[in-house]
Design a protein around this motif. Structure first.
Motif, PDB file in Angstrom:
ATOM      1  N   ARG A  33      18.262   2.587 -15.144  1.00 40.31           N
ATOM      2  CA  ARG A  33      19.507   2.960 -15.809  1.00 40.31           C
ATOM      3  C   ARG A  33      19.571   2.330 -17.187  1.00 40.31           C
ATOM      4  NH1 ARG A  33      23.290  -1.178 -15.855  1.00 40.31           N
ATOM      5  NH2 ARG A  33      22.656  -3.007 -14.694  1.00 40.31           N
ATOM      6  N   SER A  34      20.424   2.867 -17.997  1.00 38.71           N
ATOM      7  CA  SER A  34      20.670   2.317 -19.322  1.00 38.71           C
ATOM      8  C   SER A  34      21.504   1.056 -19.173  1.00 38.71           C
ATOM      9  CB  SER A  34      21.420   3.341 -20.170  1.00 38.71           C
ATOM     10  OG  SER A  34      21.948   2.744 -21.316  1.00 38.71           O
ATOM     11  N   LYS A  35      21.115   0.002 -19.865  1.00 38.94           N
ATOM     12  CA  LYS A  35      21.844  -1.264 -19.749  1.00 38.94           C
ATOM     13  C   LYS A  35      23.246  -1.159 -20.351  1.00 38.94           C
ATOM     14  CE  LYS A  35      21.258  -6.164 -20.235  1.00 38.94           C
ATOM     15  NZ  LYS A  35      20.294  -7.211 -20.323  1.00 38.94           N
ATOM     16  N   ASP A  36      23.408  -0.409 -21.435  1.00 39.90           N
ATOM     17  CA  ASP A  36      24.716  -0.346 -22.076  1.00 39.90           C
ATOM     18  C   ASP A  36      25.630   0.728 -21.499  1.00 39.90           C
ATOM     19  OD1 ASP A  36      23.120   1.608 -23.129  1.00 39.90           O
ATOM     20  OD2 ASP A  36      23.854   1.413 -25.178  1.00 39.90           O
ATOM     21  N   LYS A  37      25.116   1.890 -21.167  1.00 40.88           N
ATOM     22  CA  LYS A  37      25.956   2.977 -20.657  1.00 40.88           C
ATOM     23  C   LYS A  37      25.906   3.137 -19.146  1.00 40.88           C
ATOM     24  CE  LYS A  37      27.076   4.464 -24.770  1.00 40.88           C
ATOM     25  NZ  LYS A  37      28.337   4.183 -25.338  1.00 40.88           N
ATOM     26  N   GLY A  38      24.845   2.633 -18.505  1.00 44.02           N
ATOM     27  CA  GLY A  38      24.735   2.720 -17.052  1.00 44.02           C
ATOM     28  C   GLY A  38      24.178   4.035 -16.547  1.00 44.02           C
ATOM     29  N   GLY A  39      23.892   4.980 -17.421  1.00 44.90           N
ATOM     30  CA  GLY A  39      23.357   6.268 -16.996  1.00 44.90           C
ATOM     31  C   GLY A  39      21.864   6.212 -16.717  1.00 44.90           C
ATOM     32  N   ARG A  40      21.390   7.168 -15.962  1.00 41.60           N
ATOM     33  CA  ARG A  40      19.964   7.240 -15.604  1.00 41.60           C
ATOM     34  C   ARG A  40      19.127   7.563 -16.839  1.00 41.60           C
ATOM     35  NH1 ARG A  40      18.520   9.669 -10.541  1.00 41.60           N
ATOM     36  NH2 ARG A  40      20.667  10.302 -10.629  1.00 41.60           N
ATOM     37  N   LEU A  41      18.074   6.764 -17.050  1.00 47.71           N
ATOM     38  CA  LEU A  41      17.165   7.017 -18.169  1.00 47.71           C
ATOM     39  C   LEU A  41      15.880   7.696 -17.709  1.00 47.71           C
ATOM     40  CD1 LEU A  41      17.369   3.734 -20.269  1.00 47.71           C
ATOM     41  CD2 LEU A  41      18.309   5.968 -20.817  1.00 47.71           C
ATOM     42  N   VAL A  42      15.282   7.157 -16.652  1.00 47.67           N
ATOM     43  CA  VAL A  42      14.002   7.683 -16.198  1.00 47.67           C
ATOM     44  C   VAL A  42      13.810   7.333 -14.721  1.00 47.67           C
ATOM     45  CG1 VAL A  42      12.676   5.632 -16.904  1.00 47.67           C
ATOM     46  CG2 VAL A  42      11.530   7.832 -16.750  1.00 47.67           C
ATOM     47  N   THR A  43      13.122   8.217 -14.006  1.00 48.89           N
ATOM     48  CA  THR A  43      12.728   7.957 -12.620  1.00 48.89           C
ATOM     49  C   THR A  43      11.217   8.086 -12.559  1.00 48.89           C
ATOM     50  OG1 THR A  43      14.810   8.813 -11.751  1.00 48.89           O
ATOM     51  CG2 THR A  43      12.962   8.720 -10.223  1.00 48.89           C
ATOM     52  N   GLY A  61       0.791  -1.226   0.000  1.00 48.19           N
ATOM     53  CA  GLY A  61       0.000   0.000   0.000  1.00 48.19           C
ATOM     54  C   GLY A  61       0.824   1.277   0.000  1.00 48.19           C
ATOM     55  N   GLY A  62       2.143   1.148   0.106  1.00 48.17           N
ATOM     56  CA  GLY A  62       3.019   2.319   0.135  1.00 48.17           C
ATOM     57  C   GLY A  62       3.386   2.783  -1.259  1.00 48.17           C
ATOM     58  N   SER A  63       4.350   3.682  -1.290  1.00 48.04           N
ATOM     59  CA  SER A  63       4.827   4.180  -2.575  1.00 48.04           C
ATOM     60  C   SER A  63       6.341   4.011  -2.648  1.00 48.04           C
ATOM     61  CB  SER A  63       4.450   5.649  -2.761  1.00 48.04           C
ATOM     62  OG  SER A  63       5.100   6.425  -1.789  1.00 48.04           O
ATOM     63  N   ALA A  64       6.861   4.098  -3.853  1.00 48.45           N
ATOM     64  CA  ALA A  64       8.299   3.954  -4.071  1.00 48.45           C
ATOM     65  C   ALA A  64       8.696   4.797  -5.267  1.00 48.45           C
ATOM     66  CB  ALA A  64       8.662   2.500  -4.309  1.00 48.45           C
ATOM     67  N   GLU A  65       9.983   5.136  -5.295  1.00 51.36           N
ATOM     68  CA  GLU A  65      10.568   5.846  -6.425  1.00 51.36           C
ATOM     69  C   GLU A  65      11.527   4.883  -7.110  1.00 51.36           C
ATOM     70  OE1 GLU A  65      12.137  10.199  -6.523  1.00 51.36           O
ATOM     71  OE2 GLU A  65      13.795   8.877  -5.959  1.00 51.36           O
ATOM     72  N   VAL A  66      11.327   4.659  -8.397  1.00 51.97           N
ATOM     73  CA  VAL A  66      12.123   3.698  -9.164  1.00 51.97           C
ATOM     74  C   VAL A  66      12.945   4.461 -10.191  1.00 51.97           C
ATOM     75  CG1 VAL A  66      12.040   1.669 -10.657  1.00 51.97           C
ATOM     76  CG2 VAL A  66      10.309   1.965  -8.871  1.00 51.97           C
ATOM     77  N   THR A  67      14.260   4.235 -10.190  1.00 50.97           N
ATOM     78  CA  THR A  67      15.151   4.849 -11.168  1.00 50.97           C
ATOM     79  C   THR A  67      15.707   3.741 -12.053  1.00 50.97           C
ATOM     80  OG1 THR A  67      15.726   6.610  -9.643  1.00 50.97           O
ATOM     81  CG2 THR A  67      17.222   6.255 -11.483  1.00 50.97           C
ATOM     82  N   ALA A  84       9.724  11.698 -12.975  1.00 56.81           N
ATOM     83  CA  ALA A  84      10.443  12.844 -12.420  1.00 56.81           C
ATOM     84  C   ALA A  84      11.404  13.407 -13.467  1.00 56.81           C
ATOM     85  CB  ALA A  84      11.216  12.425 -11.177  1.00 56.81           C
ATOM     86  N   ALA A  85      11.643  14.682 -13.381  1.00 54.51           N
ATOM     87  CA  ALA A  85      12.628  15.315 -14.265  1.00 54.51           C
ATOM     88  C   ALA A  85      14.023  14.839 -13.866  1.00 54.51           C
ATOM     89  CB  ALA A  85      12.538  16.829 -14.140  1.00 54.51           C
ATOM     90  N   LEU A  86      14.892  14.721 -14.852  1.00 53.69           N
ATOM     91  CA  LEU A  86      16.264  14.312 -14.553  1.00 53.69           C
ATOM     92  C   LEU A  86      16.959  15.413 -13.760  1.00 53.69           C
ATOM     93  CD1 LEU A  86      17.323  12.682 -17.924  1.00 53.69           C
ATOM     94  CD2 LEU A  86      16.751  11.537 -15.796  1.00 53.69           C
ATOM     95  N   PRO A  87      17.766  15.056 -12.755  1.00 55.34           N
ATOM     96  CA  PRO A  87      18.435  16.065 -11.937  1.00 55.34           C
ATOM     97  C   PRO A  87      19.521  16.793 -12.726  1.00 55.34           C
ATOM     98  CG  PRO A  87      19.160  13.881 -11.323  1.00 55.34           C
ATOM     99  CD  PRO A  87      18.070  13.706 -12.332  1.00 55.34           C
ATOM    100  N   GLU A  88      19.828  17.976 -12.269  1.00 57.07           N
ATOM    101  CA  GLU A  88      20.845  18.792 -12.929  1.00 57.07           C
ATOM    102  C   GLU A  88      22.256  18.323 -12.606  1.00 57.07           C
ATOM    103  OE1 GLU A  88      20.397  21.273 -15.143  1.00 57.07           O
ATOM    104  OE2 GLU A  88      18.280  20.763 -15.073  1.00 57.07           O
TER     105      GLU A  88
END
Length: 171
Positions: A69-79, A61-67, A134-138
């Motif tokens: 990553r890109s499988k090939d580069k490892g960078g954040r794609l979406v949260t 019943g709670g909430s979570a934030e899921v981030t 969520a918007a990607l962080p700066e």
């Protein structure tokens, strides 16, 4: 409407292709890397049992934030945000989720018996996207790793270089 569809498609495709997702449950101090399976429009997780991944801060019943990553580069794609639901062991939803998770579980000591152990000792959770991304962080969000007993950081023994050199001479 088009933006919602694009966000949903991004969440689904990125999450399906990534082997790990970073999940931060409500009240958890930091996000944790978790292996998962994408099934029926949601992330399925198994954990909180002996030999399985911990699932801190994830409650039914709670909430979570899921981030994701890109499988090939490892960078954040979406949260994205998700609602958490615990699947009751033995239910049709539980069986379907466990079938997907079983194929993704690496190095299980008990092989085919792991699903029985999961039903007795673990929790199977379903993280369903709410539609909000969520918007990607700066700036960078690097953080030190969480403490674990698995870390063994010790200096190299003084005799080791000599032992390795002797082995090379014998060959």
């Amino acid at each position: 409407m088009t933006s919602e569809l694009l966000d949903r498609a991004l969440v689904e495709e990125a999450t399906k292709k990534s082997g790990l997702v970073w999940v931060r449950g409500a009240g958890a101090p930091a996000a944790r890397a978790l292996w998962h399976a994408w099934h029926d429009g949601a992330v399925c997780l198994v954990g909180d049992g002996p030999g399985e991944q911990p699932l801190p801060g994830l409650a039914d019943g709670g909430s979570a934030e899921v981030t994701v990553r890109s499988k090939d580069k490892g960078g954040r794609l979406v949260t994205w945000t998700a609602t958490v639901s615990e699947l009751p062991a033995g239910s049709a939803e539980w069986e379907a989720a466990v079938t997907e998770l079983k194929g993704k579980r690496l190095n299980a000591a008990d092989g085919e018996a792991m699903t029985g152990r999961w039903s007795r000792e673990c929790r199977v959770l379903r993280l369903t996207p709410t539609g909000a991304t969520a918007a990607l962080p700066e700036g960078p969000l690097a953080a030190p790793p969480l403490p674990t007993s698995a870390t063994t950081r010790r200096p190299v023994p003084a005799a080791l270089p000599r032992l390795l050199a002797k082995r090379r001479k014998r060959s």
